[in-house]
Design an enzyme around this catalytic site. Structure first.
Site: not given
Length: 377
Positions: A121-122, A124, A156, A239
């Site tokens: 997951q890109g 933040s 992550s 999520e």
């Protein structure tokens, strides 16, 4: 609302329980928690077993209630959790299933379900965490590609991922919530640099990702250009609404283990500790009912969880911290030994009021979208 299970759902439970009883004894030993290449191989192998047995599609192709039963039974049986598959199975995959084109679903969903690809997951960035809409990673259109430059943090499983669900700014002149797009970026693309980050508990499941003129095909955009914030809300609703459901079952199992440990080491004689354990049992029972309610609501509205997921995420984050604080009370001085059960999890629990949107963000969502209170200035 009826939260009981139908005969057909209970039949699914019995069938899954029987399969787990035969499948789990043949699993290899679990690798070290900090050996992510080995964990990737282990987690993908488990996912392939689920696929071959016909259970992989429960995440997207089955009614949400069956997914809850799946999470209940796999956790109670001590089966592997999704691990390195977390983002693909619980975030990116459901988003692509809900928002992707037929071609995108055919390209990306089967490899996730078969245990062939890992996603990260890109979202933040160093200056865009809780205030995610202030992200500055740029994507400039160049023919049939976007040229992406910027950086991400707390990505992550980036060090073992094949693909990244990436948020980029495609229109820097638009209002900040309207100039964002959601891209699927191959992690082996030229210009991608990954630097693992070590957490307080010593693990390295997060990384910094640096993007230097990375070319991502326009065909990898999920949703319309500059409509990525809406698509992101779909991702975040999964999520916050259902991705933590299995962890509620895990926490209830930990709670039962804590009670046994307290009886064995004499801590059960402390009435304050006993009250804490009983209150946590009530808390997690209520949270599980809230999960069931959220899933029922999602099923009624097309499968995408709503703002009620923020109610769950807000309370679950704090309940998990309270659980492991109580574990420290049971362990006593042993709580400082990371090799003892629950000690490392206590450190990990500290992040839950930040991960997937801080508790402050969740309170704002509850206030504005559920209670209808005016937006603060």
């Amino acid at each position: 609302m009826d939260l009981s299970y139908t005969p057909e759902e209970e039949e699914f439970r019995a069938r899954l329980r029987a399969w787990l009883a035969t499948a789990l004894p043949g699993l290899p030993a679990r690798p070290s928690p900090n050996d992510w290449p080995a964990r990737r191989a282990y987690d993908l192998g488990w996912q392939r077993m689920l696929y071959d047995a016909g259970y992989a599609g429960v995440h997207w192709d089955s009614p949400p209630v069956l997914r809850l039963i799946f999470l209940e039974e796999t956790e109670r049986a001590g089966a592997p959790y999704v691990g390195a598959n977390f983002v693909g199975l619980l975030h990116a995959g459901p988003t692509i299933a809900a928002e992707g084109t037929a071609e995108q679903r055919a390209r990306w969903l089967p490899p996730i379900l078969r245990g062939e690809q890992v996603w990260c997951q890109g979202f933040s960035e160093p200056d865009a965490g809780s205030d995610l809409a202030s992200l500055r990673t740029r994507a400039r259109r160049d023919g049939d590609c976007y040229v992406v430059t910027g950086s991400k943090i707390w990505t992550s499983h980036a060090e073992v991922a094949d693909w990244c669900e990436l948020l980029v700014r495609t229109d820097p002149g638009a209002p900040r919530h309207r100039g964002i797009s959601w891209l699927a970026m191959p992690m082996d693309a030229e210009g991608v640099t990954v630097r693992p980050l070590r957490t307080l508990a010593g693990s390295a499941e997060f990384a910094e990702v640096f993007l230097d003129e990375v070319r991502v095909p326009v065909a990898h955009r999920v949703g319309e250009e500059n409509d990525g914030w809406r698509v992101t809300q779909v991702t975040l609703s999964f999520e916050r609404g259902t991705a933590f459901a299995g962890e509620v079952v895990a926490c209830r199992r930990v709670l039962a283990s804590l009670a046994r440990a307290a009886r064995e080491n004499g801590r059960w004689d402390d009435p304050v500790l006993r009250r804490a354990l009983v209150r946590l049992e009530a808390e997690f029972r209520a949270l599980w009912r809230l999960v069931q309610w959220n899933v029922s609501e999602a099923e009624a509205s097309g499968g995408v969880p709503g703002a009620g997921g923020s109610v769950f995420k807000l309370r679950y984050s704090h309940a998990r911290q309270e659980l492991y604080d109580t574990a420290a009370d049971v362990l006593g001085a042993g709580a400082l030994d990371l090799d003892r059960p629950w000690a490392a999890e206590r450190l990990s629990a500290l992040s839950y009021t930040i991960a997937a949107g801080t508790s402050q963000i969740q309170r704002s969502i509850v206030a504005e979208r559920i209670l209808g209170l005016p937006r603060g200035r």
